[in-house]
Motif scaffolding. Structure first.
Motif, PDB file in Angstrom:
ATOM      1  N   ALA B 286    -100.270  32.364  56.995  1.00 16.78           N
ATOM      2  CA  ALA B 286    -101.667  32.068  56.647  1.00 16.78           C
ATOM      3  C   ALA B 286    -102.278  33.292  55.953  1.00 16.78           C
ATOM      4  O   ALA B 286    -102.974  33.163  54.936  1.00 16.78           O
ATOM      5  N   HIS B 287    -102.002  34.472  56.508  1.00 17.51           N
ATOM      6  CA  HIS B 287    -102.541  35.691  55.905  1.00 17.51           C
ATOM      7  C   HIS B 287    -101.982  35.889  54.497  1.00 17.51           C
ATOM      8  O   HIS B 287    -102.724  36.259  53.581  1.00 17.51           O
ATOM      9  N   ARG B 288    -100.697  35.650  54.320  1.00 16.21           N
ATOM     10  CA  ARG B 288    -100.098  35.809  52.989  1.00 16.21           C
ATOM     11  C   ARG B 288    -100.801  34.908  51.969  1.00 16.21           C
ATOM     12  O   ARG B 288    -101.108  35.329  50.848  1.00 16.21           O
ATOM     13  N   HIS B 289    -101.077  33.677  52.360  1.00 16.29           N
ATOM     14  CA  HIS B 289    -101.772  32.767  51.444  1.00 16.29           C
ATOM     15  C   HIS B 289    -103.180  33.277  51.127  1.00 16.29           C
ATOM     16  O   HIS B 289    -103.574  33.371  49.967  1.00 16.29           O
ATOM     17  N   SER B 290    -103.951  33.593  52.148  1.00 14.23           N
ATOM     18  CA  SER B 290    -105.352  33.988  51.911  1.00 14.23           C
ATOM     19  C   SER B 290    -105.432  35.342  51.210  1.00 14.23           C
ATOM     20  O   SER B 290    -106.320  35.562  50.378  1.00 14.23           O
ATOM     21  N   TYR B 291    -104.487  36.207  51.520  1.00 13.67           N
ATOM     22  CA  TYR B 291    -104.473  37.537  50.894  1.00 13.67           C
ATOM     23  C   TYR B 291    -104.287  37.434  49.375  1.00 13.67           C
ATOM     24  O   TYR B 291    -105.063  38.023  48.601  1.00 13.67           O
ATOM     25  N   HIS B 292    -103.310  36.683  48.944  1.00 12.80           N
ATOM     26  CA  HIS B 292    -103.067  36.564  47.504  1.00 12.80           C
ATOM     27  C   HIS B 292    -104.142  35.710  46.830  1.00 12.80           C
ATOM     28  O   HIS B 292    -104.495  35.948  45.674  1.00 12.80           O
ATOM     29  N   GLN B 293    -104.633  34.722  47.553  1.00  7.05           N
ATOM     30  CA  GLN B 293    -105.704  33.899  46.990  1.00  7.05           C
ATOM     31  C   GLN B 293    -106.930  34.753  46.718  1.00  7.05           C
ATOM     32  O   GLN B 293    -107.550  34.666  45.656  1.00  7.05           O
ATOM     33  N   GLU B 306    -115.584  31.380  36.164  1.00  8.67           N
ATOM     34  CA  GLU B 306    -116.460  30.988  37.255  1.00  8.67           C
ATOM     35  C   GLU B 306    -115.663  30.160  38.266  1.00  8.67           C
ATOM     36  O   GLU B 306    -114.940  29.226  37.899  1.00  8.67           O
ATOM     37  N   ILE B 307    -115.811  30.504  39.525  1.00  7.87           N
ATOM     38  CA  ILE B 307    -115.124  29.767  40.590  1.00  7.87           C
ATOM     39  C   ILE B 307    -115.935  28.509  40.909  1.00  7.87           C
ATOM     40  O   ILE B 307    -117.162  28.559  40.969  1.00  7.87           O
ATOM     41  N   PHE B 308    -115.219  27.379  41.120  1.00 14.94           N
ATOM     42  CA  PHE B 308    -115.894  26.121  41.449  1.00 14.94           C
ATOM     43  C   PHE B 308    -116.120  26.029  42.960  1.00 14.94           C
ATOM     44  O   PHE B 308    -115.204  26.278  43.746  1.00 14.94           O
ATOM     45  N   GLY B 309    -117.307  25.638  43.340  1.00 20.29           N
ATOM     46  CA  GLY B 309    -117.587  25.338  44.746  1.00 20.29           C
ATOM     47  C   GLY B 309    -117.976  26.557  45.554  1.00 20.29           C
ATOM     48  O   GLY B 309    -117.857  27.698  45.118  1.00 20.29           O
ATOM     49  N   ASP B 310    -118.423  26.272  46.743  1.00 22.57           N
ATOM     50  CA  ASP B 310    -118.906  27.290  47.667  1.00 22.57           C
ATOM     51  C   ASP B 310    -117.700  27.965  48.327  1.00 22.57           C
ATOM     52  O   ASP B 310    -116.871  27.309  48.950  1.00 22.57           O
ATOM     53  N   GLU B 311    -117.625  29.288  48.194  1.00 21.09           N
ATOM     54  CA  GLU B 311    -116.450  29.977  48.739  1.00 21.09           C
ATOM     55  C   GLU B 311    -116.390  29.940  50.266  1.00 21.09           C
ATOM     56  O   GLU B 311    -115.350  30.183  50.859  1.00 21.09           O
ATOM     57  N   SER B 312    -117.501  29.622  50.894  1.00 19.91           N
ATOM     58  CA  SER B 312    -117.498  29.598  52.358  1.00 19.91           C
ATOM     59  C   SER B 312    -116.684  28.424  52.907  1.00 19.91           C
ATOM     60  O   SER B 312    -116.290  28.427  54.067  1.00 19.91           O
ATOM     61  N   ASN B 313    -116.444  27.406  52.080  1.00 21.78           N
ATOM     62  CA  ASN B 313    -115.652  26.272  52.576  1.00 21.78           C
ATOM     63  C   ASN B 313    -114.410  26.012  51.720  1.00 21.78           C
ATOM     64  O   ASN B 313    -113.904  24.899  51.679  1.00 21.78           O
ATOM     65  N   GLU B 314    -113.928  27.054  51.076  1.00 23.43           N
ATOM     66  CA  GLU B 314    -112.775  26.839  50.195  1.00 23.43           C
ATOM     67  C   GLU B 314    -111.451  26.862  50.975  1.00 23.43           C
ATOM     68  O   GLU B 314    -111.324  27.530  52.006  1.00 23.43           O
ATOM     69  N   MET B 315    -110.479  26.151  50.468  1.00 24.50           N
ATOM     70  CA  MET B 315    -109.117  26.251  50.975  1.00 24.50           C
ATOM     71  C   MET B 315    -108.540  27.576  50.485  1.00 24.50           C
ATOM     72  O   MET B 315    -108.801  27.986  49.351  1.00 24.50           O
ATOM     73  N   LYS B 316    -107.719  28.199  51.311  1.00 20.71           N
ATOM     74  CA  LYS B 316    -107.142  29.482  50.929  1.00 20.71           C
ATOM     75  C   LYS B 316    -105.808  29.304  50.198  1.00 20.71           C
ATOM     76  O   LYS B 316    -105.128  30.280  49.897  1.00 20.71           O
ATOM     77  N   MET B 317    -105.454  28.071  49.949  1.00 17.85           N
ATOM     78  CA  MET B 317    -104.170  27.819  49.268  1.00 17.85           C
ATOM     79  C   MET B 317    -104.373  27.206  47.887  1.00 17.85           C
ATOM     80  O   MET B 317    -103.444  26.663  47.292  1.00 17.85           O
ATOM     81  N   VAL B 318    -105.590  27.319  47.394  1.00 19.63           N
ATOM     82  CA  VAL B 318    -105.867  26.850  46.030  1.00 19.63           C
ATOM     83  C   VAL B 318    -107.097  27.594  45.517  1.00 19.63           C
ATOM     84  O   VAL B 318    -107.959  28.000  46.294  1.00 19.63           O
ATOM     85  N   ILE B 319    -107.128  27.837  44.221  1.00 26.80           N
ATOM     86  CA  ILE B 319    -108.329  28.391  43.586  1.00 26.80           C
ATOM     87  C   ILE B 319    -108.775  27.378  42.534  1.00 26.80           C
ATOM     88  O   ILE B 319    -107.975  26.983  41.682  1.00 26.80           O
ATOM     89  N   CYS B 320    -110.030  26.963  42.621  1.00 29.33           N
ATOM     90  CA  CYS B 320    -110.572  26.064  41.604  1.00 29.33           C
ATOM     91  C   CYS B 320    -111.445  26.886  40.664  1.00 29.33           C
ATOM     92  O   CYS B 320    -112.418  27.506  41.109  1.00 29.33           O
ATOM     93  N   VAL B 321    -111.086  26.891  39.389  1.00 27.47           N
ATOM     94  CA  VAL B 321    -111.916  27.605  38.414  1.00 27.47           C
ATOM     95  C   VAL B 321    -112.458  26.604  37.402  1.00 27.47           C
ATOM     96  O   VAL B 321    -111.791  25.625  37.049  1.00 27.47           O
ATOM     97  N   LYS B 322    -113.664  26.882  36.919  1.00 24.55           N
ATOM     98  CA  LYS B 322    -114.230  26.023  35.881  1.00 24.55           C
ATOM     99  C   LYS B 322    -113.512  26.308  34.568  1.00 24.55           C
ATOM    100  O   LYS B 322    -113.231  27.471  34.240  1.00 24.55           O
ATOM    101  N   ILE B 323    -113.204  25.261  33.845  1.00 29.67           N
ATOM    102  CA  ILE B 323    -112.539  25.418  32.551  1.00 29.67           C
ATOM    103  C   ILE B 323    -113.550  25.992  31.557  1.00 29.67           C
ATOM    104  O   ILE B 323    -114.651  25.444  31.423  1.00 29.67           O
ATOM    105  N   PRO B 324    -113.223  27.122  30.892  1.00 30.51           N
ATOM    106  CA  PRO B 324    -114.175  27.722  29.951  1.00 30.51           C
ATOM    107  C   PRO B 324    -114.540  26.731  28.853  1.00 30.51           C
ATOM    108  O   PRO B 324    -113.710  25.921  28.427  1.00 30.51           O
ATOM    109  N   GLN B 325    -115.770  26.802  28.414  1.00 27.35           N
ATOM    110  CA  GLN B 325    -116.243  25.901  27.351  1.00 27.35           C
ATOM    111  C   GLN B 325    -115.376  25.994  26.107  1.00 27.35           C
ATOM    112  O   GLN B 325    -114.957  27.089  25.710  1.00 27.35           O
TER     113      GLN B 325
END
Lengths: 406, 406
Positions: B286-293, B306-325
């Motif tokens: 779990a630490h390895r996942h959250s550490y690299h994330q 820009e990161i999508f969504g509120d980081e307080s409820n994010e999964m630590k095994m995925v990063i959602c980023v907004k696609i640049p315009q």
């Protein structure tokens, strides 16, 4: 960490059987994403190979991500809706499996039965089709529980002319004999992985024609979350999502509509197993199975064992022998496995404890293995106290067979 | 025959992801028969490993032979009968999948919804439980379509005290974080193979408790052909045979009642993948996942994304980023794949074309791969004409992160 240690086996059952090392090597390739263009290309090539394997032009030829039973259920659950009449001829255990699957789908089952060890004359089945007029005929081609081959070459045509859908369980015969799906006019056929194709269990090639496709698509329901609005919901939608062939069509077509996450390594295995089978040639492969089955059968008779059932309707990928009197089925098979690493199978229901089933399937079926099997099996039978066995006669029969025929 | 050629990939999607070569090696072992005592021993050991992986004492902890969706359907189709009320909270696509599975099982779905990118406060769910009083709550733990982690630590207890069954889709979070099934008092939980556990798709570990088992066994129906006479048929039997958990219990218990032919190589993979995960330790993993994330997220922000969504409820095994315009979602991802062999994912529904999902899952998640990914991804974005990217700032942020934290 202790690595998994798998001991040596010579598997002579009706599956799962040994896998060609070339298939294992293919499976050890790294993963590709399920929508990676290179993986999609392999998926399309695999569909083409499945078509060739079934001698069909059916567009809809793809695998189900599950064992053979998942393939059978996908076909039955998609074509049979509650209240549909289905004719299921029974010559052994796997006819009961079809019966079960139809019942769970809400269909009304009409069984016709033969004593274990017999098969139907096709005219008897056609007569039942006329009498019952079902929507679907679900029939087992190779019934491994009794070792019987049910002739089906006239059945597809008879169904088609009556507007009935023919569904064939060819799990055990697939790639062990020629099954010309188009020539036989069969509507839906389910093959098997871990039998004559001899790749690991867990993926199941199927094929079905446009007539079948049109019928199941009357029940189509695209799942929530990815469907657009124009789809009309219907009450008689397919009750499974995972085994819904209409959704799988969208996944296995250029739409690539998201469904399950295709099992990458199973596709590598299926692709490679089919490439190997087709390179050998289905007719050559069929001959290899029947050739070794015939030789071993002659040797077992020479040994003094009795073959179960009428040889005129036997499957060429299994030998059913009666268990000699005084031999305990389970104890003998366990002893053979523990002492020699050789596995044979018992049977089910009323044949349990009465016959052994020796599988002649796939990669391992070649001279050295058959001779090794015969020698160990016959001597261990003698060691277990079976009298009047002609040990030398058995091995000389097989050696001479290999010397004088091909 | 041309052998399958698989090109190099760095898969940074939410699955399927790269497999540890030790898992691939285990899968290349030869086949064992499904009732071979050595295979049965491996099956039993695998059940024990599944229990450890879910931190549970549940006797019923075994895999389903199919992809994650098969595991979800097996649980839903076994617990939900026609007319049963089921609460399904929706925070993204996989809530719709639960909705679909319940509908196909004949259940009555009650949805509560949040805008994409948000999660529920658990009290909101408990309030809905009281209002609706369903038989089952089916809830997604890690909703990969939006990258959100739904808190569920109070949900199991709340369900239990109300006589409701809790079913949790932990496909994406399994072995990427600690999921203490017993402490959280969850009734049935479905894990995933091709995500944080990082074995090939095609087999799905699940666990359920005695309370759940008793409930589904009210619908038990042993199949024709192998059932003895004392079983009473019931009208509300489970509609699937392949995904019938009560039959699978008989297969995965000392009865070893014949059902499907267990996928040998998938069990080798699951056994080995779990051994490796547990040797690493779930907390370390779990630490390895959250550490690299965390490191990659900091770097992507430094890059100017820009990161999508509120980081307080994010999964630590995925990063959602907004696609640049100005960047075309499909074209960019295909270019990254074709030029670098690097794969990232888009999303579904209203988020399609708006966010990318970068998976931080399993074996490949280590410093070299994350640095390689960041460098290729950021430079290729710049090459595609995205302005105002801080390329050097991004890589220096990540390098410093790795130097100063662990």
């Amino acid at each position: 960490m202790d690595a998994l240690k798998i001991n040596k086996r010579l598997i002579m059952t009706p599956g799962p059987v040994s896998v060609d090392p070339r298939v294992s090597q293919a499976m050890s390739n790294s993963i590709l994403g399920q929508f990676d263009y290179e993986f999609v290309d392999i998926m399309n090539q695999t569909m083409a190979l499945i078509r060739q394997s079934f001698l069909t032009q059916n567009k809809w030829s793809f695998p189900i991500d599950g064992t053979s039973r998942a393939g059978l259920e996908a076909v039955i659950a998609s074509i049979v809706k509650p209240g549909d009449d289905v004719l299921v001829p029974i010559i052994g255990r796997f006819g009961y499996l079809f019966t079960e699957l139809v019942t769970r789908a809400g269909g009304i089952v009409h069984n016709i039965k033969k004593p274990m060890g017999e098969v139907f004359d096709q005219d008897e089945i056609i007569e039942a089709l006329d009498r019952i007029n079902p929507k679907v005929l679900a029939i087992v081609h190779g019934e491994t529980s009794t070792g019987r081959l049910q002739p089906i070459d006239k059945i597809g045509h008879a169904c088609k002319t009556r507007g009935i859908f023919s569904v064939v369980d060819a799990v055990a015969t697939y790639q062990g004999m020629v099954i010309p799906v188009d020539d036989w006019e069969l509507d839906a056929v389910i093959g098997g992985a871990q039998k004559c194709l001899s790749i690991p269990s867990g993926i199941t090639p199927i094929t079905f024609n446009d007539r079948f496709s049109e019928e199941i698509n009357r029940r189509k329901r695209v799942e929530l979350g990815i469907r657009s609005n124009e789809i009309t919901e219907q009450d008689d939608f397919i009750r499974s999502n995972y085994l819904d062939l209409t959704q799988l069509q969208d996944y296995w077509s250029p739409k690539r509509l998201n469904h399950h996450t295709e099992s990458t390594t199973s596709i590598y295995a299926l692709y490679t197993g089919l490439k190997l089978a087709l390179a050998e040639g289905i007719e050559n492969r069929a001959h290899r199975h029947s050739y070794h089955q015939e030789g071993l059968k002659l040797a077992l008779k020479a040994l003094g064992l009795e073959i179960f059932g009428d040889e005129s309707n036997e499957m060429k990928m299994v030998i059913c022998v009666k268990i000699p009197q005084g031999v305990d089925d389970n104890a003998f098979r366990l002893g053979l496995l523990k002492n020699y690493g050789i596995e044979i199978a018992g049977s089910f229901g009323e044949l349990q404890g009465k016959i052994w089933r020796i599988g002649i399937m796939g990669y391992a079926i070649e001279k050295q293995n058959i001779l090794t099997f015969l020698s160990a099996f016959s001597i261990y039978l003698a060691y277990q106290g079976v009298d009047n066995l002609n040990l030398e006669q058995a091995v000389s029969t097989l050696l001479k067979y290999y010397e004088t025929s091909e």
